[in-house]
Enzyme design. Structure first.
Site, PDB file in Angstrom:
ATOM      1  N   GLY A  59     120.612  -5.147 -33.854  1.00  0.00           N
ATOM      2  CA  GLY A  59     120.718  -5.599 -35.244  1.00  0.00           C
ATOM      3  C   GLY A  59     120.521  -7.098 -35.351  1.00  0.00           C
ATOM      4  N   ALA A 100     116.586 -23.319 -29.864  1.00  0.00           N
ATOM      5  CA  ALA A 100     117.228 -24.071 -28.790  1.00  0.00           C
ATOM      6  C   ALA A 100     116.696 -23.656 -27.422  1.00  0.00           C
ATOM      7  CB  ALA A 100     118.738 -23.865 -28.851  1.00  0.00           C
ATOM      8  N   ARG A 105     112.947 -25.081 -27.075  1.00  0.00           N
ATOM      9  CA  ARG A 105     112.801 -26.530 -26.909  1.00  0.00           C
ATOM     10  C   ARG A 105     113.487 -27.041 -25.637  1.00  0.00           C
ATOM     11  NH1 ARG A 105     112.729 -29.108 -33.076  1.00  0.00           N
ATOM     12  NH2 ARG A 105     110.652 -28.268 -33.559  1.00  0.00           N
ATOM     13  N   ARG A 163     114.667  -1.073 -32.159  1.00  0.00           N
ATOM     14  CA  ARG A 163     115.364  -0.257 -31.163  1.00  0.00           C
ATOM     15  C   ARG A 163     114.316   0.578 -30.424  1.00  0.00           C
ATOM     16  NH1 ARG A 163     120.558  -1.245 -32.434  1.00  0.00           N
ATOM     17  NH2 ARG A 163     121.058  -1.639 -34.621  1.00  0.00           N
ATOM     18  N   ASP A 215     125.900  -5.563 -27.356  1.00  0.00           N
ATOM     19  CA  ASP A 215     126.262  -4.730 -26.223  1.00  0.00           C
ATOM     20  C   ASP A 215     125.105  -3.876 -25.717  1.00  0.00           C
ATOM     21  OD1 ASP A 215     128.670  -3.475 -24.634  1.00  0.00           O
ATOM     22  OD2 ASP A 215     127.552  -1.779 -25.434  1.00  0.00           O
ATOM     23  N   THR A 250     125.593 -10.884 -32.662  1.00  0.00           N
ATOM     24  CA  THR A 250     125.999  -9.694 -33.391  1.00  0.00           C
ATOM     25  C   THR A 250     127.048 -10.068 -34.425  1.00  0.00           C
ATOM     26  OG1 THR A 250     127.229  -7.609 -33.224  1.00  0.00           O
ATOM     27  CG2 THR A 250     127.537  -9.175 -31.441  1.00  0.00           C
ATOM     28  N   ASP A 296     129.396  -8.340 -35.446  1.00  0.00           N
ATOM     29  CA  ASP A 296     130.676  -7.671 -35.198  1.00  0.00           C
ATOM     30  C   ASP A 296     131.670  -8.526 -34.419  1.00  0.00           C
ATOM     31  OD1 ASP A 296     129.854  -5.353 -36.493  1.00  0.00           O
ATOM     32  OD2 ASP A 296     129.004  -4.491 -34.667  1.00  0.00           O
ATOM     33  N   ASP A 340     132.272  -8.588 -31.287  1.00  0.00           N
ATOM     34  CA  ASP A 340     133.022  -7.625 -30.471  1.00  0.00           C
ATOM     35  C   ASP A 340     132.675  -7.676 -28.990  1.00  0.00           C
ATOM     36  OD1 ASP A 340     130.448  -6.664 -30.727  1.00  0.00           O
ATOM     37  OD2 ASP A 340     131.043  -4.589 -31.080  1.00  0.00           O
ATOM     38  N   ARG A 362     130.985  -0.451 -36.774  1.00  0.00           N
ATOM     39  CA  ARG A 362     131.040   0.953 -36.389  1.00  0.00           C
ATOM     40  C   ARG A 362     132.068   1.206 -35.282  1.00  0.00           C
ATOM     41  NH1 ARG A 362     127.822   4.640 -38.004  1.00  0.00           N
ATOM     42  NH2 ARG A 362     126.296   3.113 -38.713  1.00  0.00           N
ATOM     43  N   ALA A 370     143.125  -8.439 -49.359  1.00  0.00           N
ATOM     44  CA  ALA A 370     143.047  -6.987 -49.569  1.00  0.00           C
ATOM     45  C   ALA A 370     144.430  -6.362 -49.423  1.00  0.00           C
ATOM     46  CB  ALA A 370     142.080  -6.366 -48.573  1.00  0.00           C
ATOM     47  N   GLU A 416     133.176   0.635 -41.367  1.00  0.00           N
ATOM     48  CA  GLU A 416     132.343   1.836 -41.426  1.00  0.00           C
ATOM     49  C   GLU A 416     132.632   2.817 -40.299  1.00  0.00           C
ATOM     50  OE1 GLU A 416     128.213   0.951 -40.967  1.00  0.00           O
ATOM     51  OE2 GLU A 416     128.539  -0.406 -39.292  1.00  0.00           O
ATOM     52  N   ARG A 461     136.833   3.357 -57.318  1.00  0.00           N
ATOM     53  CA  ARG A 461     135.399   3.105 -57.162  1.00  0.00           C
ATOM     54  C   ARG A 461     135.099   2.715 -55.721  1.00  0.00           C
ATOM     55  NH1 ARG A 461     133.263   2.734 -62.456  1.00  0.00           N
ATOM     56  NH2 ARG A 461     134.758   3.939 -63.698  1.00  0.00           N
ATOM     57  N   ARG A 517     124.118  -8.737 -43.151  1.00  0.00           N
ATOM     58  CA  ARG A 517     123.307  -9.237 -42.039  1.00  0.00           C
ATOM     59  C   ARG A 517     122.447 -10.436 -42.438  1.00  0.00           C
ATOM     60  NH1 ARG A 517     123.537  -6.499 -37.548  1.00  0.00           N
ATOM     61  NH2 ARG A 517     123.926  -4.254 -37.497  1.00  0.00           N
TER      62      ARG A 517
END
Length: 339
Positions: free
Chosen positions: A27, A38, A41, A88, A119, A142, A144, A146, A188, A203, A239, A263, A272
């Site tokens: 992604g 970077a 160069r 991918r 990953d 990424t 995430d 993670d 995910r 939230a 998600e 809603r 992204r």
């Protein structure tokens, strides 16, 4: 008596590094272009030739290569996405596909490769380096955040700010109409984006894969908090949360509480895109420079990371096999502030 000849291991010198490849995979994440700039160069400053590999591992298999000059990466640091494109590749997951990729690298005279991704991208690099002794250096890109071994991945802060901006606007409508909005964000397998955006947006409930107890918090909020206060509410859902994401959760809430106005807003790929924040640009630049420094030091199969603001080198096998750390303290803070 026969003479014994001792051959020093350093008498077999590794071929001098002359040409490197760089590509983005998986992604896209804001700041990838800053990393490409970077890497390019810094390599050129060290008299190395640079080849951009377009469309990730699929482009490597197909030989979709382009020389990169300093002018080619001018004016890209502020751009989201990736100028090298990404894709991918199912073919790369096969031994035959990786052999094709290796032959393309050999034919192009590429001595080492810098991969910018997450990953899955690093898993592919690790596998290929083990099969063909190719030197790969990973830069974590990424949204995430993670990856094991680094406090920061390129694109995370920009994505976080995008989520906060979107949810703030959704909150205006929620308050005006007295509605509950269930907002789904990316993540995910990891809920760090949901957790931190939920904290930043205030939230009422945050649902993430790492915590099951938050679903009880959702029930308590719906049964007590929302009704007693007669106010709107924001529920942030990663998600990858086990019950099925925002749509499934909304169905359950409507079934159990038909009196509530519920809603759903799925933020999707707006998370992204966008111009990277200053930190994403700066950290991507630091990591890009460090990646070339690592190659010049004959390093291979490592990821460049940040630990308490300092550049670190993490073995790829640890980066892809070990889980990222989860800060449960943030969930406790969220619960405390929503009494």
């Amino acid at each position: 008596m026969t003479d014994t000849i001792n051959i020093r291991s350093d008498s077999y010198k590794k071929p001098k590094l002359r040409k490197i490849g760089v590509f983005t995979s998986g992604g896209d994440a804001p700041g990838m272009n800053a990393a490409i700039r970077a890497v390019t160069r810094t390599a050129l400053a060290n008299k190395l030739k640079v080849i951009g590999i377009r469309r990730g591992y699929q482009g490597m298999i197909e030989g979709d290569f382009m020389p990169l000059r300093s002018s080619d990466v001018s004016g890209i640091i502020q751009l989201g996405g990736t100028i090298l494109k990404t894709a991918r590749s199912k073919e790369f997951r096969t031994p035959e596909g990786r052999q094709k990729a290796w032959l393309q690298l050999q034919n192009a005279g590429i001595d080492a490769v810098v991969v910018i991704g997450g990953d899955g991208s690093f898993t592919g690099a690790l596998t290929m380096s083990q099969e063909y002794n190719v030197s790969f250096i990973g830069i974590p890109g990424t949204i995430d955040n993670d990856m094991y071994g680094t406090d920061y991945t390129i694109g995370y802060e920009t994505a976080l700010n995008s989520v906060v901006c979107a949810v703030d606007k959704i909150r205006d409508t929620a308050v005006s109409h007295g509605r509950i909005f269930i907002v789904e964000v990316m993540g995910r397998e990891a809920g760090l984006l949901a957790l931190n955006s939920g904290i930043a947006c205030g939230a009422e409930v945050i649902l993430i894969p790492e915590s099951k107890e938050q679903h009880e918090a959702l029930k308590r909020f719906l049964e007590k908090g929302y009704k007693s206060r007669e106010r709107s509410g924001i529920i942030i859902v990663a998600e990858g949360d086990e019950p099925g994401g925002a749509l499934k959760i909304s169905e359950e809430v409507r079934r159990d509480h038909p009196e509530l106005d519920v809603r759903v807003s799925i933020l999707g790929h707006i998370q992204r895109g966008g111009s990277p924040t200053a930190n994403d640009r700066i950290n991507a630049t630091r990591m890009g420079v460090a990646a070339i420094d690592a190659l010049l030091d004959d390093q291979k199969s490592i990821m460049i990371g940040l630990d308490n603001g300092k550049i670190v080198q993490v073995p790829l096998n640890k980066a892809v096999k070990l889980n990222h750390s989860f800060n449960g303290e943030l969930l406790q803070i969220q619960k405390l502030l929503n009494i």
